[in-house]
Design a protein around this motif. Structure first.
Motif, PDB file in Angstrom:
ATOM      1  N   ALA A 141       0.825  -1.206   0.000  1.00 60.91           N
ATOM      2  CA  ALA A 141       0.000   0.000   0.000  1.00 60.91           C
ATOM      3  C   ALA A 141       0.862   1.260   0.000  1.00 60.91           C
ATOM      4  O   ALA A 141       0.550   2.233  -0.703  1.00 60.91           O
ATOM      5  CB  ALA A 141      -0.923  -0.005   1.214  1.00 60.91           C
ATOM      6  N   LEU A 142       1.949   1.256   0.755  1.00 59.75           N
ATOM      7  CA  LEU A 142       2.836   2.419   0.786  1.00 59.75           C
ATOM      8  C   LEU A 142       3.461   2.673  -0.584  1.00 59.75           C
ATOM      9  O   LEU A 142       3.517   3.807  -1.057  1.00 59.75           O
ATOM     10  CB  LEU A 142       3.929   2.224   1.845  1.00 59.75           C
ATOM     11  N   VAL A 143       3.936   1.617  -1.217  1.00 62.76           N
ATOM     12  CA  VAL A 143       4.574   1.780  -2.532  1.00 62.76           C
ATOM     13  C   VAL A 143       3.561   2.222  -3.571  1.00 62.76           C
ATOM     14  O   VAL A 143       3.836   3.107  -4.395  1.00 62.76           O
ATOM     15  CB  VAL A 143       5.273   0.467  -2.947  1.00 62.76           C
ATOM     16  N   GLU A 144       2.385   1.628  -3.560  1.00 59.53           N
ATOM     17  CA  GLU A 144       1.353   2.009  -4.521  1.00 59.53           C
ATOM     18  C   GLU A 144       0.944   3.468  -4.358  1.00 59.53           C
ATOM     19  O   GLU A 144       0.557   4.125  -5.331  1.00 59.53           O
ATOM     20  CB  GLU A 144       0.139   1.100  -4.361  1.00 59.53           C
ATOM     21  N   ALA A 145       1.074   3.984  -3.137  1.00 53.75           N
ATOM     22  CA  ALA A 145       0.741   5.385  -2.880  1.00 53.75           C
ATOM     23  C   ALA A 145       1.920   6.320  -3.147  1.00 53.75           C
ATOM     24  O   ALA A 145       1.805   7.532  -2.930  1.00 53.75           O
ATOM     25  CB  ALA A 145       0.269   5.545  -1.437  1.00 53.75           C
ATOM     26  N   GLY A 146       3.041   5.772  -3.605  1.00 55.81           N
ATOM     27  CA  GLY A 146       4.219   6.585  -3.874  1.00 55.81           C
ATOM     28  C   GLY A 146       4.994   6.985  -2.644  1.00 55.81           C
ATOM     29  O   GLY A 146       5.860   7.862  -2.711  1.00 55.81           O
ATOM     30  N   ARG A 147       4.737   6.325  -1.537  1.00 54.03           N
ATOM     31  CA  ARG A 147       5.375   6.685  -0.261  1.00 54.03           C
ATOM     32  C   ARG A 147       6.548   5.731   0.009  1.00 54.03           C
ATOM     33  O   ARG A 147       6.585   5.010   0.992  1.00 54.03           O
ATOM     34  CB  ARG A 147       4.333   6.643   0.855  1.00 54.03           C
ATOM     35  N   ARG A 148       7.514   5.756  -0.890  1.00 52.02           N
ATOM     36  CA  ARG A 148       8.614   4.800  -0.831  1.00 52.02           C
ATOM     37  C   ARG A 148       9.523   5.027   0.381  1.00 52.02           C
ATOM     38  O   ARG A 148       9.990   4.068   0.995  1.00 52.02           O
ATOM     39  CB  ARG A 148       9.420   4.850  -2.128  1.00 52.02           C
ATOM     40  N   SER A 149       9.807   6.251   0.712  1.00 55.20           N
ATOM     41  CA  SER A 149      10.643   6.511   1.882  1.00 55.20           C
ATOM     42  C   SER A 149       9.957   6.010   3.151  1.00 55.20           C
ATOM     43  O   SER A 149      10.614   5.470   4.050  1.00 55.20           O
ATOM     44  CB  SER A 149      10.939   8.006   2.002  1.00 55.20           C
ATOM     45  N   GLU A 150       8.639   6.158   3.222  1.00 55.30           N
ATOM     46  CA  GLU A 150       7.905   5.641   4.375  1.00 55.30           C
ATOM     47  C   GLU A 150       7.971   4.119   4.424  1.00 55.30           C
ATOM     48  O   GLU A 150       7.988   3.525   5.517  1.00 55.30           O
ATOM     49  CB  GLU A 150       6.452   6.094   4.328  1.00 55.30           C
ATOM     50  N   ALA A 151       8.018   3.472   3.255  1.00 54.41           N
ATOM     51  CA  ALA A 151       8.153   2.013   3.227  1.00 54.41           C
ATOM     52  C   ALA A 151       9.487   1.582   3.827  1.00 54.41           C
ATOM     53  O   ALA A 151       9.561   0.591   4.567  1.00 54.41           O
ATOM     54  CB  ALA A 151       8.020   1.502   1.795  1.00 54.41           C
ATOM     55  N   VAL A 152      10.555   2.323   3.523  1.00 56.47           N
ATOM     56  CA  VAL A 152      11.858   2.021   4.115  1.00 56.47           C
ATOM     57  C   VAL A 152      11.803   2.224   5.626  1.00 56.47           C
ATOM     58  O   VAL A 152      12.296   1.400   6.409  1.00 56.47           O
ATOM     59  CB  VAL A 152      12.963   2.906   3.501  1.00 56.47           C
ATOM     60  N   GLU A 153      11.202   3.319   6.045  1.00 57.96           N
ATOM     61  CA  GLU A 153      11.098   3.605   7.475  1.00 57.96           C
ATOM     62  C   GLU A 153      10.302   2.509   8.193  1.00 57.96           C
ATOM     63  O   GLU A 153      10.674   2.076   9.293  1.00 57.96           O
ATOM     64  CB  GLU A 153      10.442   4.971   7.681  1.00 57.96           C
ATOM     65  N   TYR A 154       9.232   2.058   7.570  1.00 55.64           N
ATOM     66  CA  TYR A 154       8.428   0.992   8.167  1.00 55.64           C
ATOM     67  C   TYR A 154       9.254  -0.283   8.324  1.00 55.64           C
ATOM     68  O   TYR A 154       9.203  -0.953   9.361  1.00 55.64           O
ATOM     69  CB  TYR A 154       7.201   0.740   7.291  1.00 55.64           C
ATOM     70  N   PHE A 155      10.011  -0.619   7.299  1.00 55.08           N
ATOM     71  CA  PHE A 155      10.886  -1.794   7.384  1.00 55.08           C
ATOM     72  C   PHE A 155      11.903  -1.629   8.509  1.00 55.08           C
ATOM     73  O   PHE A 155      12.114  -2.551   9.316  1.00 55.08           O
ATOM     74  CB  PHE A 155      11.604  -1.998   6.051  1.00 55.08           C
ATOM     75  N   MET A 156      12.525  -0.488   8.573  1.00 55.59           N
ATOM     76  CA  MET A 156      13.584  -0.272   9.568  1.00 55.59           C
ATOM     77  C   MET A 156      13.050  -0.317  10.993  1.00 55.59           C
ATOM     78  O   MET A 156      13.663  -0.905  11.885  1.00 55.59           O
ATOM     79  CB  MET A 156      14.280   1.068   9.308  1.00 55.59           C
ATOM     80  N   THR A 157      11.915   0.284  11.231  1.00 53.63           N
ATOM     81  CA  THR A 157      11.393   0.341  12.591  1.00 53.63           C
ATOM     82  C   THR A 157      10.678  -0.938  12.996  1.00 53.63           C
ATOM     83  O   THR A 157      10.874  -1.449  14.097  1.00 53.63           O
ATOM     84  CB  THR A 157      10.462   1.550  12.762  1.00 53.63           C
ATOM     85  N   GLU A 158       9.847  -1.493  12.083  1.00 51.29           N
ATOM     86  CA  GLU A 158       9.012  -2.628  12.447  1.00 51.29           C
ATOM     87  C   GLU A 158       9.717  -3.974  12.285  1.00 51.29           C
ATOM     88  O   GLU A 158       9.434  -4.916  13.032  1.00 51.29           O
ATOM     89  CB  GLU A 158       7.730  -2.622  11.622  1.00 51.29           C
ATOM     90  N   MET A 159      10.618  -4.095  11.320  1.00 54.18           N
ATOM     91  CA  MET A 159      11.275  -5.370  11.065  1.00 54.18           C
ATOM     92  C   MET A 159      12.687  -5.421  11.635  1.00 54.18           C
ATOM     93  O   MET A 159      13.076  -6.401  12.259  1.00 54.18           O
ATOM     94  CB  MET A 159      11.309  -5.654   9.563  1.00 54.18           C
ATOM     95  N   VAL A 160      13.461  -4.364  11.414  1.00 50.65           N
ATOM     96  CA  VAL A 160      14.837  -4.349  11.917  1.00 50.65           C
ATOM     97  C   VAL A 160      14.874  -3.946  13.388  1.00 50.65           C
ATOM     98  O   VAL A 160      15.743  -4.392  14.135  1.00 50.65           O
ATOM     99  CB  VAL A 160      15.711  -3.417  11.057  1.00 50.65           C
ATOM    100  N   GLY A 161      13.942  -3.091  13.786  1.00 46.68           N
ATOM    101  CA  GLY A 161      13.898  -2.662  15.179  1.00 46.68           C
ATOM    102  C   GLY A 161      14.711  -1.419  15.462  1.00 46.68           C
ATOM    103  O   GLY A 161      15.114  -1.174  16.611  1.00 46.68           O
ATOM    104  N   VAL A 162      14.961  -0.596  14.435  1.00 44.36           N
ATOM    105  CA  VAL A 162      15.703   0.650  14.635  1.00 44.36           C
ATOM    106  C   VAL A 162      14.821   1.639  15.409  1.00 44.36           C
ATOM    107  O   VAL A 162      13.668   1.859  15.032  1.00 44.36           O
ATOM    108  CB  VAL A 162      16.100   1.253  13.276  1.00 44.36           C
TER     109      VAL A 162
END
Length: 269
Positions: A141-162
């Motif tokens: 949904a983030l990528v489809e909305a053009g919110r690519r930087s937010e997709a990276v942030e979501y990965f970093m915070t939710e999956m990596v735990g930054v």
């Protein structure tokens, strides 16, 4: 590694790859949100003892990206690379790419001569928070909305735990733009890793692999990673759990020489 060659996968997709070195073939599989250059250090470190193939996974670099995405097509891509390498190869991968390496080895049987997996991020118990249940859908949904930087942030915070307070500084590094460029691949790898990051035991019937498997954990790595490594040894018959002293999760990219020595020792003795 000068220039890239191509192979055609089973569905007609062009897969770009580079080859260097000499000796038995080994395919180094890059991680989410990077192209083949992400593993250039390890490819170079292995080249004295192996014919090393690194490639742009579909959706990255010079390789194609037909839609809809299907994880099984990435196995076809590796099969095409193995065929081009003479019919057999070992696989080496780090972090999230380990799921693809295992799936490929299970599907391709004797074409895969061995696996080296560095810190697969399996979550098999309560030693860390599991992946969000809607992770893939949220990334899409983030990528489809053009919110690519937010997709990276979501990965970093939710999956990596930054921690969230570190994100602004990370956004200033040029690597953030590369990750945003390939933000669609978070959902790709999320599909591959489904069922492996839920805080539950690894599935006993997902892989049937006879080839020797090394699953390595950094000596400074996180506890949940080590739990996942031992869990893999419980579901596959030929797994050796290794420790890479004084290293953490970044070693596959930032410490290629000690990783390459461990790969060489395991695969070639």
């Amino acid at each position: 590694m000068s220039g890239l060659s191509t192979v055609t996968s089973a569905d007609g997709t062009t897969i770009a790859y580079g080859k260097t070195g000499s000796g038995p073939a080994i395919i180094v599989i890059s991680n989410v949100a990077e192209d083949h250059t992400g593993v250039a250090g390890l490819a170079a470190a292995l080249a004295d003892h192996f014919t090393v193939i690194s490639f742009d996974r579909r959706g990255r670099g010079a390789s194609g990206d037909p839609q809809p995405y299907d994880p099984a097509r990435e196995i076809d891509d590796i099969a095409a690379l193995i065929d081009g390498a003479g019919g057999s190869a070992a696989l080496a991968s780090g972090s999230g790419a380990c799921g693809l390496a295992l799936d490929a080895a299970g599907a391709l049987g004797g074409k895969v001569t061995g696996l080296y997996l560095y810190e697969p991020p399996f979550i098999v118990d309560d030693s860390r928070t599991p992946a969000p249940a809607d992770y893939v859908e949220h990334q899409q949904a983030l990528v489809e909305a053009g919110r690519r930087s937010e997709a990276v942030e979501y990965f970093m915070t939710e999956m990596v735990g930054v921690p969230a307070e570190f994100i602004p500084a990370m956004k200033q590094d040029p690597s953030w733009d590369m990750m945003a460029k390939y933000a669609h691949t978070y959902a790709y790898d999320g599909q591959i890793l489904r069922g492996l990051q839920d805080g539950k035991p690894l599935p006993a019937d997902r892989w049937s692999i006879d080839a020797p498997v090394a699953v390595a954990v950094g000596g400074n790595g996180e506890a949940f990673i080590r739990e996942g490594a031992h869990a893999l040894a419980e579901v596959l018959p030929n797994v050796t759990v290794l420790t890479l002293p004084d290293q953490d999760h970044s070693a596959f990219w930032m410490a290629p020489e000690p990783v390459a020595r461990q790969v060489r020792t395991f695969l070639r003795g």
